[in-house]
Design an enzyme around this catalytic site. Structure first.
Site, PDB file in Angstrom:
ATOM      1  N   GLU A 127      24.030  32.564  10.451  1.00 30.97           N
ATOM      2  CA  GLU A 127      24.969  33.034   9.410  1.00 30.97           C
ATOM      3  C   GLU A 127      24.490  34.251   8.626  1.00 30.97           C
ATOM      4  O   GLU A 127      24.616  34.305   7.399  1.00 30.97           O
ATOM      5  CB  GLU A 127      25.288  31.894   8.436  1.00 30.97           C
ATOM      6  CG  GLU A 127      25.889  30.689   9.113  1.00 30.97           C
ATOM      7  CD  GLU A 127      26.342  29.599   8.137  1.00 30.97           C
ATOM      8  OE1 GLU A 127      26.123  29.731   6.925  1.00 30.97           O
ATOM      9  OE2 GLU A 127      26.954  28.623   8.620  1.00 30.97           O
ATOM     10  N   ASN A 169      23.482  32.524  15.623  1.00 31.87           N
ATOM     11  CA  ASN A 169      24.551  31.537  15.433  1.00 31.87           C
ATOM     12  C   ASN A 169      25.363  31.872  14.180  1.00 31.87           C
ATOM     13  O   ASN A 169      24.789  32.216  13.140  1.00 31.87           O
ATOM     14  CB  ASN A 169      23.878  30.154  15.248  1.00 31.87           C
ATOM     15  CG  ASN A 169      24.819  28.982  15.295  1.00 31.87           C
ATOM     16  OD1 ASN A 169      25.592  28.844  16.242  1.00 31.87           O
ATOM     17  ND2 ASN A 169      24.775  28.116  14.292  1.00 31.87           N
ATOM     18  N   HIS A 205      33.837  25.824  13.469  1.00 33.85           N
ATOM     19  CA  HIS A 205      34.406  24.901  12.478  1.00 33.85           C
ATOM     20  C   HIS A 205      35.860  25.339  12.292  1.00 33.85           C
ATOM     21  O   HIS A 205      36.131  26.346  11.644  1.00 33.85           O
ATOM     22  CB  HIS A 205      33.633  24.982  11.157  1.00 33.85           C
ATOM     23  CG  HIS A 205      32.221  24.509  11.272  1.00 33.85           C
ATOM     24  ND1 HIS A 205      31.909  23.191  11.545  1.00 33.85           N
ATOM     25  CD2 HIS A 205      31.042  25.163  11.169  1.00 33.85           C
ATOM     26  CE1 HIS A 205      30.587  23.062  11.594  1.00 33.85           C
ATOM     27  NE2 HIS A 205      30.039  24.241  11.374  1.00 33.85           N
ATOM     28  N   GLU A 232      28.875  24.020  16.837  1.00 32.54           N
ATOM     29  CA  GLU A 232      29.110  23.089  15.708  1.00 32.54           C
ATOM     30  C   GLU A 232      30.575  22.681  15.649  1.00 32.54           C
ATOM     31  O   GLU A 232      31.155  22.555  14.565  1.00 32.54           O
ATOM     32  CB  GLU A 232      28.682  23.741  14.382  1.00 32.54           C
ATOM     33  CG  GLU A 232      27.242  24.206  14.371  1.00 32.54           C
ATOM     34  CD  GLU A 232      26.760  24.757  13.031  1.00 32.54           C
ATOM     35  OE1 GLU A 232      27.438  24.548  12.006  1.00 32.54           O
ATOM     36  OE2 GLU A 232      25.711  25.416  13.022  1.00 32.54           O
ATOM     37  N   ASP A 234      34.059  21.319  15.184  1.00 33.29           N
ATOM     38  CA  ASP A 234      34.864  20.279  14.554  1.00 33.29           C
ATOM     39  C   ASP A 234      36.197  20.910  14.204  1.00 33.29           C
ATOM     40  O   ASP A 234      36.297  22.126  14.047  1.00 33.29           O
ATOM     41  CB  ASP A 234      34.172  19.587  13.366  1.00 33.29           C
ATOM     42  CG  ASP A 234      33.612  20.512  12.311  1.00 33.29           C
ATOM     43  OD1 ASP A 234      34.075  21.661  12.184  1.00 33.29           O
ATOM     44  OD2 ASP A 234      32.702  20.082  11.574  1.00 33.29           O
TER      45      ASP A 234
HETATM   46  C1  XIL Z   1      25.759  21.120   7.093  1.00 29.61           C
HETATM   47  C2  XIL Z   1      25.425  19.646   7.243  1.00 29.61           C
HETATM   48  O1  XIL Z   1      26.358  19.073   8.125  1.00 29.61           O
HETATM   49  C3  XIL Z   1      25.445  18.960   5.905  1.00 29.61           C
HETATM   50  O2  XIL Z   1      24.954  17.636   6.029  1.00 29.61           O
HETATM   51  C4  XIL Z   1      24.595  19.717   4.893  1.00 29.61           C
HETATM   52  O3  XIL Z   1      24.748  19.119   3.611  1.00 29.61           O
HETATM   53  C5  XIL Z   1      25.017  21.175   4.827  1.00 29.61           C
HETATM   54  O4  XIL Z   1      24.916  21.735   6.119  1.00 29.61           O
HETATM   55  N1  XIL Z   1      26.920  25.595   9.241  1.00 29.61           N
HETATM   56  C6  XIL Z   1      25.690  25.207   9.717  1.00 29.61           C
HETATM   57  C7  XIL Z   1      25.231  23.814   9.521  1.00 29.61           C
HETATM   58  O5  XIL Z   1      25.031  25.998  10.397  1.00 29.61           O
HETATM   59  O6  XIL Z   1      23.829  23.720   9.363  1.00 29.61           O
HETATM   60  C8  XIL Z   1      25.911  23.151   8.361  1.00 29.61           C
HETATM   61  O7  XIL Z   1      25.540  21.777   8.314  1.00 29.61           O
HETATM   62  C9  XIL Z   1      27.413  23.315   8.456  1.00 29.61           C
HETATM   63  C10 XIL Z   1      27.787  24.776   8.438  1.00 29.61           C
END
Ligand code: XIL
Length: 298
Positions: A127, A169, A205, A232, A234
């Site tokens: 990020e 990422n 996401h 990641e 979802d």
């Molecule tokens: C999130 C986790 O799922 C949570 O448990 C934590 O509180 C915050 O981080 N992008 C990412 C992940 O790269 O590491 C994040 O994970 C979600 C967004």
């Protein structure tokens, strides 16, 4: 195949889940994890605040536990994440300049060395690009150490674990847009100058729609000579959830360098997105419509 892991493996891919290592003692959770997934990533336990809570004092309990579980169950491990502006330990948050630069690089070296030989792919940097139309870097204490911090991190990671694929990422990179193009230009530059980068992770996401050029965007990165991974995934609940899950899976399968998909949790109640019910299994571990669409697309 009749499971995500078997079907993905038949196509030379992995299908993974983010795991909170504390849940490895919950049998209902582990049953689904072991049956359906052949890759894991630590939801939090390999982040900077978890692995170096005090400067120079490293803690690998959670990460090591996840790696053992993976090795005992035929799963590969994604490492997440060596450097990220969030979940920095307090001591790093208050640092800047050359002291922070040294601390960052030491962190990369120490953690990648500890897990050497056990990680399929590391998110070396997470990020680092800004949202919106600039296509540029996000401001952070990491960025303020100098624009070359990302390549310095990749070089340190390669030296520490030459066998791991090294990924950049990010999120909001789900189609061709200013942010994904900024990253694309960085990857192209790294490849042309020999900076060691092997893969790009698309967090994915997602909300209630999917960019029409999602697959085309993966493909343009693959055409630069890097692997791509959905890291990641979802998807917000709504009429489209199952459809979007299927479309993302097909997009990955249609891109030969898309090596795997990771969903950001196992059951809806495990998800950081809470009431979005964003995952493939309900809170009782039952398969949702989204699961069926994913399995059919693998
Ligand atoms: C999130 C986790 O799922 C949570 O448990 C934590 O509180 C915050 O981080 N992008 C990412 C992940 O790269 O590491 C994040 O994970 C979600 C967004």
């Amino acid at each position: 195949g009749t499971t995500l892991r078997a079907s993905a493996a038949e196509k030379g891919r992995y299908f993974g889940a983010a795991v909170a290592t504390g849940k490895l003692s919950t049998s209902a959770y582990v049953t689904v994890l072991n049956r359906e997934f052949n890759s894991v990533v630590a939801e939090n336990e390999m982040k900077w605040d978890a692995t170096e809570p005090q400067q120079g004092q490293f803690r690998y309990t959670g990460g090591d536990r996840l790696v053992s579980h993976a090795q005992a169950n035929g799963m590969s491990v994604r490492g997440h994440a060596l450097l990220w502006h969030q979940q920095e330990p307090g001591w790093a948050q208050s640092m800047s300049g050359s002291a922070l630069r040294s601390a960052m690089i030491n962190h990369v070296t120490q953690v990648a060395t500890h897990f050497r030989g056990k990680i399929y792919a590391w998110d070396v940097v997470n990020e680092a690009f800004a949202d919106g139309g600039s296509g540029g870097r996000r401001d952070s204490n990491l960025q303020r150490t100098g624009n070359d911090w990302i390549e310095a991190a990749f070089r340190a990671a390669r030296a520490a674990d030459p066998g791991a694929k090294l990924c950049y990422n990010d999120y909001n990179t789900d189609g061709v847009n200013a942010k994904s193009t900024g990253i694309y230009n960085m990857v192209r530059d790294f490849k042309s100058r020999g900076v060691p980068i092997d893969c790009v992770g698309f967090q994915s996401h997602l909300g209630t729609s999917l960019a029409g050029d999602y697959q085309a965007n993966l493909q343009r990165f693959a055409d630069l000579g890097v692997d791509v991974q959905i890291t990641e995934l979802d998807v917000m609940t709504g009429g489209n959830q199952a459809t979007i899950y299927g479309a993302v899976t097909r997009a990955c399968m249609n891109v030969s360098r898309c090596t795997g998909i990771t969903v950001w949790g196992v059951r809806d109640c495990d998800s950081w997105r809470g009431s979005d019910n964003a995952l493939l299994f309900d809170c009782n571990g039952n398969k949702k419509a989204a699961y069926t669409n994913v399995l059919n697309a693998l």
